[in-house]
Motif scaffolding. Structure first.
Motif, PDB file in Angstrom:
ATOM      1  N   VAL A 154       0.830  -1.214   0.000  1.00  8.25           N
ATOM      2  CA  VAL A 154       0.000   0.000   0.000  1.00  8.25           C
ATOM      3  C   VAL A 154       0.862   1.261   0.000  1.00  8.25           C
ATOM      4  CG1 VAL A 154      -1.914  -1.144   1.168  1.00  8.25           C
ATOM      5  CG2 VAL A 154      -0.136  -0.007   2.528  1.00  8.25           C
ATOM      6  N   LEU A 157       0.079   4.422  -2.134  1.00 14.20           N
ATOM      7  CA  LEU A 157      -1.044   5.259  -1.728  1.00 14.20           C
ATOM      8  C   LEU A 157      -0.598   6.438  -0.869  1.00 14.20           C
ATOM      9  CD1 LEU A 157      -3.658   2.495  -0.763  1.00 14.20           C
ATOM     10  CD2 LEU A 157      -3.535   3.808  -2.899  1.00 14.20           C
ATOM     11  N   TYR A 158       0.540   6.291  -0.188  1.00 17.11           N
ATOM     12  CA  TYR A 158       0.988   7.313   0.763  1.00 17.11           C
ATOM     13  C   TYR A 158       2.300   7.973   0.351  1.00 17.11           C
ATOM     14  CZ  TYR A 158      -2.316   4.563   3.496  1.00 17.11           C
ATOM     15  OH  TYR A 158      -3.433   3.888   3.922  1.00 17.11           O
ATOM     16  N   ARG A 159       2.909   7.512  -0.699  1.00 21.34           N
ATOM     17  CA  ARG A 159       4.212   8.037  -1.100  1.00 21.34           C
ATOM     18  C   ARG A 159       4.146   9.551  -1.336  1.00 21.34           C
ATOM     19  NH1 ARG A 159       8.210   4.880  -3.377  1.00 21.34           N
ATOM     20  NH2 ARG A 159       6.673   3.397  -4.190  1.00 21.34           N
ATOM     21  N   GLN A 177       3.653  11.838   0.999  1.00 19.37           N
ATOM     22  CA  GLN A 177       2.948  12.531   2.070  1.00 19.37           C
ATOM     23  C   GLN A 177       3.892  12.865   3.226  1.00 19.37           C
ATOM     24  OE1 GLN A 177      -0.506  10.467   3.515  1.00 19.37           O
ATOM     25  NE2 GLN A 177      -1.506  10.376   1.509  1.00 19.37           N
ATOM     26  N   ASP A 233      -8.250  12.693  -1.666  1.00 24.09           N
ATOM     27  CA  ASP A 233      -8.072  11.548  -2.558  1.00 24.09           C
ATOM     28  C   ASP A 233      -7.108  11.831  -3.704  1.00 24.09           C
ATOM     29  OD1 ASP A 233      -9.838  10.138  -1.003  1.00 24.09           O
ATOM     30  OD2 ASP A 233     -11.588  10.607  -2.257  1.00 24.09           O
ATOM     31  N   GLY A 258      -4.250  13.503  -3.225  1.00 23.51           N
ATOM     32  CA  GLY A 258      -2.925  13.707  -2.656  1.00 23.51           C
ATOM     33  C   GLY A 258      -2.618  15.135  -2.259  1.00 23.51           C
TER      34      GLY A 258
END
Length: 238
Positions: A75, A78-80, A82, A105, A107
Motif C-alpha cells: 500500500v 497510496l501514501y508516497r 505525504q 483523494d 494527494g
C-alpha cells in the motif's frame, strides 16, 4: 671647593648605586618564561581510528525495490510523498499509516481544522503486528500502541528481498543493535526507514520526534511499544 668636590663625588656614587639597583630590578621583573627554555611543539595530532559500519548486499535491484521502485504488492504507493509516517514490518513489508497530516483523494494536503480526533486500528494477522493509533491533526501529534511477536527479529534475508542494497544500508546505518526488531517506521516523504530497538526509547527522525518505550509482556510472546509521535519540522533554517 672641597664642598663642591664632595658633592660631585657623592652625586656620582648615588648615580652608580641607582643604576646598579635598576639593573637588578629589571632582571628580576622578567617572567620565568623568558629565562627558561620553552618545549618545542611536535606538531603531531592524535588520530582516532573508527570502524566502518558493515556493508549489506541485496540481490534486489532498485527497480524492484519497494522503496525505490513502484512498491508493487504493497500500500506504499497510496501514501508516497505525504508528510506522514508508517509503521512497517520489514520481514513482510506490511505497513500501517500514521496520519498526522490529512490528504484528500488526489494527494493534496488538507489545511483546515478537523473536528475531534480519529483512531485507526490495524491487525496484520498471525505472526504480524497490531497497531492502534490516535492522531490529533490540529496539534500535529499522534499516540498509539504497537504489539508484535517478540521472537520475530529482523530477518536480513527477507528484508533484502524487499529492499535494494542502498536502501538496506541506509536503514542499517542508524541501527545500534546487533539484533534489532523487525518493526520500524518509514517516512513517506523521503522513503527513509528507522528500526525500533530495545534500548532506544526515543529518537528524532526527519521532521518527527518519536518516543517508543518498549516492554515484554509478562504472559505470552508479545512485545509492546507505546508510541508518541510529534510532527515538528525545523522552525528556523539557513
Amino acid at each position: 671647593m672641597k664642598n663642591r668636590s664632595f658633592f660631585a663625588r657623592s652625586w656620582h656614587s648615588c648615580l652608580t648605586v641607582s643604576a646598579f639597583f635598576f639593573v637588578l630590578l629589571a632582571a628580576g621583573c622578567q617572567p620565568e618564561s623568558h629565562a627558561e627554555n620553552q618545549p618545542e611543539s611536535t606538531g603531531q595530532t592524535e588520530i582516532i581510528e573508527t570502524e566502518n559500519p558493515p556493508q549489506y548486499v541485496s540481490d534486489t535491484s532498485p527497480e524492484d525495490c519497494i522503496v525505490c521502485g513502484e512498491g508493487k504488492g504493497t500500500v506504499l504507493p497510496l501514501y508516497r510523498g505525504q508528510e506522514n509516517l508508517g509503521i512497517v514490518n520489514l520481514n513482510s513489508f506490511d505497513l500501517a499509516p500514521v496520519t498526522i497530516n490529512r490528504y484528500d483523494d488526489f494527494g493534496k494536503l488538507i489545511e483546515e481544522a478537523e473536528q475531534g480526533s480519529s483512531t485507526h486500528i490495524t491487525n496484520t494477522g498471525e505472526g504480524g503486528f497490531f497497531l492502534s493509533v490516535t492522531a490529533d491533526t490540529n496539534r500535529g501529534y499522534a499516540h498509539g500502541h504497537l504489539s508484535f511477536d517478540k521472537n520475530k527479529a529482523l530477518d536480513m534475508e527477507k528484508t533484502a528481498s524487499h529492499l535494494c542494497s542502498d536502501c538496506l544500508n541506509q536503514m542499517m546505518e542508524h541501527c545500534w543493535s546487533d539484533v534489532p526488531f523487525c518493526m520500524g517506521v518509514i517516512d513517506f516523504s523521503t522513503g527513509e526507514i528507522r528500526l525500533f530497538e530495545e534500548k532506544i526509547t526515543a529518537f528524532t527522525f526527519g521532521n518527527y520526534y518519536i518516543s517508543c518505550d518498549s516492554r515484554d509482556m509478562d504472559e505470552g510472546d508479545l512485545r509492546e511499544i507505546d508510541l508518541l509521535i510529534f510532527y515538528c519540522p525545523e522552525r528556523y533554517q539557513d
